[in-house]
Design a protein around this motif. Structure first.
Motif, short mmCIF file in Angstrom:
data_model
loop_
_atom_site.label_atom_id
_atom_site.label_comp_id
_atom_site.label_asym_id
_atom_site.label_seq_id
_atom_site.Cartn_x
_atom_site.Cartn_y
_atom_site.Cartn_z
N TYR A 70 21.67 -0.47 -5.62
CA TYR A 70 20.29 -0.33 -6.09
C TYR A 70 20.26 0.19 -7.53
N ALA A 112 16.56 11.63 -6.33
CA ALA A 112 15.50 11.07 -7.18
C ALA A 112 15.79 11.33 -8.65
N ARG A 148 17.28 -0.55 6.35
CA ARG A 148 16.69 -0.46 5.01
C ARG A 148 17.72 0.01 3.99
N LEU A 149 18.54 0.99 4.37
CA LEU A 149 19.57 1.50 3.45
C LEU A 149 20.58 0.41 3.12
N VAL A 158 7.55 0.30 -0.82
CA VAL A 158 7.93 0.97 0.43
C VAL A 158 7.98 -0.10 1.51
N GLU A 159 9.16 -0.49 1.87
CA GLU A 159 9.26 -1.53 2.91
C GLU A 159 8.79 -0.96 4.24
N ASP A 160 8.70 -1.80 5.21
CA ASP A 160 8.25 -1.40 6.55
C ASP A 160 6.80 -0.92 6.55
N ALA A 199 7.19 5.59 7.13
CA ALA A 199 8.23 4.99 6.26
C ALA A 199 8.53 5.84 5.03
N LYS A 233 20.02 -2.86 3.23
CA LYS A 233 19.38 -3.93 2.46
C LYS A 233 19.03 -3.47 1.05
N THR A 234 18.44 -2.31 0.93
CA THR A 234 17.93 -1.88 -0.38
C THR A 234 19.00 -1.21 -1.23
N ILE A 235 19.70 -0.24 -0.67
CA ILE A 235 20.68 0.52 -1.46
C ILE A 235 22.05 -0.19 -1.46
N LEU A 256 14.52 7.30 0.59
CA LEU A 256 14.70 5.95 0.06
C LEU A 256 13.39 5.44 -0.54
N ALA A 257 12.28 5.73 0.15
CA ALA A 257 10.97 5.32 -0.37
C ALA A 257 10.68 6.01 -1.70
N VAL A 258 11.12 7.26 -1.82
CA VAL A 258 10.94 7.99 -3.09
C VAL A 258 11.62 7.22 -4.23
N THR A 261 12.51 3.98 -4.30
CA THR A 261 11.95 2.66 -4.58
C THR A 261 10.60 2.76 -5.28
N LYS A 315 16.19 1.31 12.07
CA LYS A 315 15.39 0.70 11.01
C LYS A 315 15.76 1.27 9.65
N GLN A 316 15.97 2.60 9.63
CA GLN A 316 16.32 3.25 8.37
C GLN A 316 17.70 2.79 7.89
N PHE A 341 18.74 9.30 -9.85
CA PHE A 341 18.30 7.91 -10.04
C PHE A 341 17.55 7.76 -11.36
#
Lengths: 374, 74
Positions: A289, A250, A55-56, B14-16, B33, A58-60, B37-39, B41, A51-52, A253
């Motif tokens: 991203y 973070a 997400r990486l 935060v997806e999911d 979740a 799709k999002t990043i 990555l959540a940090v 977003t 899942k992670q 970013f």
């Protein structure tokens, strides 16, 4: 070195902003290693958390990356790119007056990569050679130096090499960086032009953020030792030692989405242009991203922002901008019609730099694959 | 700008996370979740929607969404 005092040179400076005329890019080649890694194959690194990974992706925008085999270096990749560039541009080694090598992953602590490559490329003794120790902003810094060297009258033609093998300094068990970075080497010609061709630069630094993206040990401040090679697991479960690359994701970013839009706006204003006058915004290929977030803040049409390079090759540090030019804009930059591009790099230092310039009719603008037989 | 809207924005960032599953008292750092990555977003969401530059330390220093919202508004 050639001296041409008859050419009217124009350099206008304002703090760390400067503009040049009668200097142009004369070709770009990027070289990538053939070995491809894909985040889909790294389930173990993510503790079986598919899942992670999804997400990486799709999002990043993390997907594939090209990495070198052990024994291949940024100098090797860039040498291959340089040979191809000189050949395609119809130049012999004695046409090069200076060699700049931008890298943070040199072959040796001493001598610099530029000196080593000077020998391997068979450049003349009259050729200046120096390294620039910068990462993701380094390509634009290198272009700036090359523009100054040509504008000063000291050089007719500068060969700018920019390359890194960051995959060799990340810990493969560090999820925060290992899936991000790919390797690449590039070669760019910067030469005198009889035509008017303006270039506007801005260069900035925030040294207070030096520890946000750093290899803490292995230099003179903390020499390599058995202690600096001890792997430690951080609170997020990532494993690295002091000789591996650390990134505070973070903060990097935050830095990117604050400083980059500001720098781009200020440079466009300094050049006396508006945003619509720029055909393409070629940012350092950090990840999709970050690029999307920068573009949104600048209200730029995403069609003007190449960002597929990072998904194909990974974050190639100093080689990422030439890689995006060669991989996504090759037809445009080779055409007879002039294209106005804004190139902008940001990262380790913290350091960021941007340039607006016009490019046309490049005799070569391509990505090639490295082979040890090159 | 309201706490309810902030919780919705957080869920979206935060997806999911099931829409409507979080409340002002949710301890976000305990969510499955919640990762690096959540940090990112959430930082991007707060920057874009609230024009506030959220530092990673602020996310570590707070526990509930209500407390985080107070910091964002602060």
């Amino acid at each position: 070195m050639g001296f041409h005092f008859c050419v009217i040179l124009c350099i206008v400076t304002l703090m760390a902003k400067s503009s040049f005329n009668h200097v142009q890019i004369g070709g770009v080649v990027t070289c990538v290693p053939p070995l491809e890694k894909c985040i889909d194959d790294e389930l173990e690194l993510f503790g079986g958390n598919a899942k992670q990974i999804a997400r990486l992706k799709k999002t990043i925008g993390l997907d594939r990356r090209r990495v070198v085999e052990s024994g291949t270096t940024a100098a090797d990749l860039s040498e291959t790119a340089a040979k191809r560039l000189l050949e395609q541009a119809g130049l012999t080694p004695d046409a090069v007056d200076a060699l700049i090598f931008v890298t943070q992953t040199p072959d040796y602590a001493q001598p610099c990569n530029a000196a080593v490559l000077h020998g391997r490329l068979d450049l003349p003794k009259s050729c200046a050679a120096l390294d620039v120790n910068l990462g993701c902003s380094g390509y634009v810094y290198g272009l700036w130096l090359a523009h100054m060297m040509v504008s000063s009258g000291g050089c007719e033609r500068v060969l700018l090499l920019a390359g890194d093998t960051i995959s060799r300094i990340v810990n493969p068990k560090d999820r925060a960086v290992a899936p991000l970075f790919g390797d690449g080497g590039s070669a760019t010609l910067v030469q005198r032009s009889e035509c008017a061709s303006a270039a506007w630069f801005s260069l900035e630094t925030d040294g207070k953020g030096f520890d946000k993206l750093i290899v803490p040990a292995g230099g003179q401040r903390a020499p390599s030792s058995t202690e600096t090679q001890v792997e430690v697991t951080d609170e997020a479960g990532n494993i690295r030692c002091q000789e591996n690359l650390f990134m505070d994701g973070a903060e990097i970013f935050n830095f990117s989405i604050v400083e980059e839009p500001k720098a781009v706006r200020e440079l466009v204003e300094y050049a006396g242009l508006d945003m619509d006058a720029v055909d393409y915004f070629v940012f350092h290929q950090a990840n999709r991203y970050i690029l999307t977030n920068i573009a949104k803040r600048l209200k730029i049409d995403l069609a003007k922002v190449p960002m597929q390079t990072v998904e194909r090759y990974g974050n190639q540090s100093s080689a990422s901008i030439p890689s995006a030019m060669c991989g996504e804009l090759h037809d445009t930059l080779r055409s007879a019609d002039s294209t106005r591009v804004l190139l902008s790099g940001f990262g380790v230092g913290l350091s960021w730099a941007s340039v607006i310039l016009d490019i046309a009719e490049l005799p070569v603008c391509e990505i090639i694959e490295y082979s040890s037989c090159n | 700008m309201s706490l309810e809207k902030f919780v919705e924005d957080f869920e979206e960032a935060v997806e999911d996370v099931e829409p409507g599953s979080l409340t002002a008292l949710t301890k976000y750092r305990e969510l499955e979740a919640w990762d690096s990555l959540a940090v990112l977003t959430v930082i991007a969401m707060v920057d874009a929607e609230y024009d506030v530059r959220l530092k990673a330390e602020m996310l570590k220093a707070n526990d509930t969404l209500e407390a985080l919202y107070a910091q964002v508004c602060g």
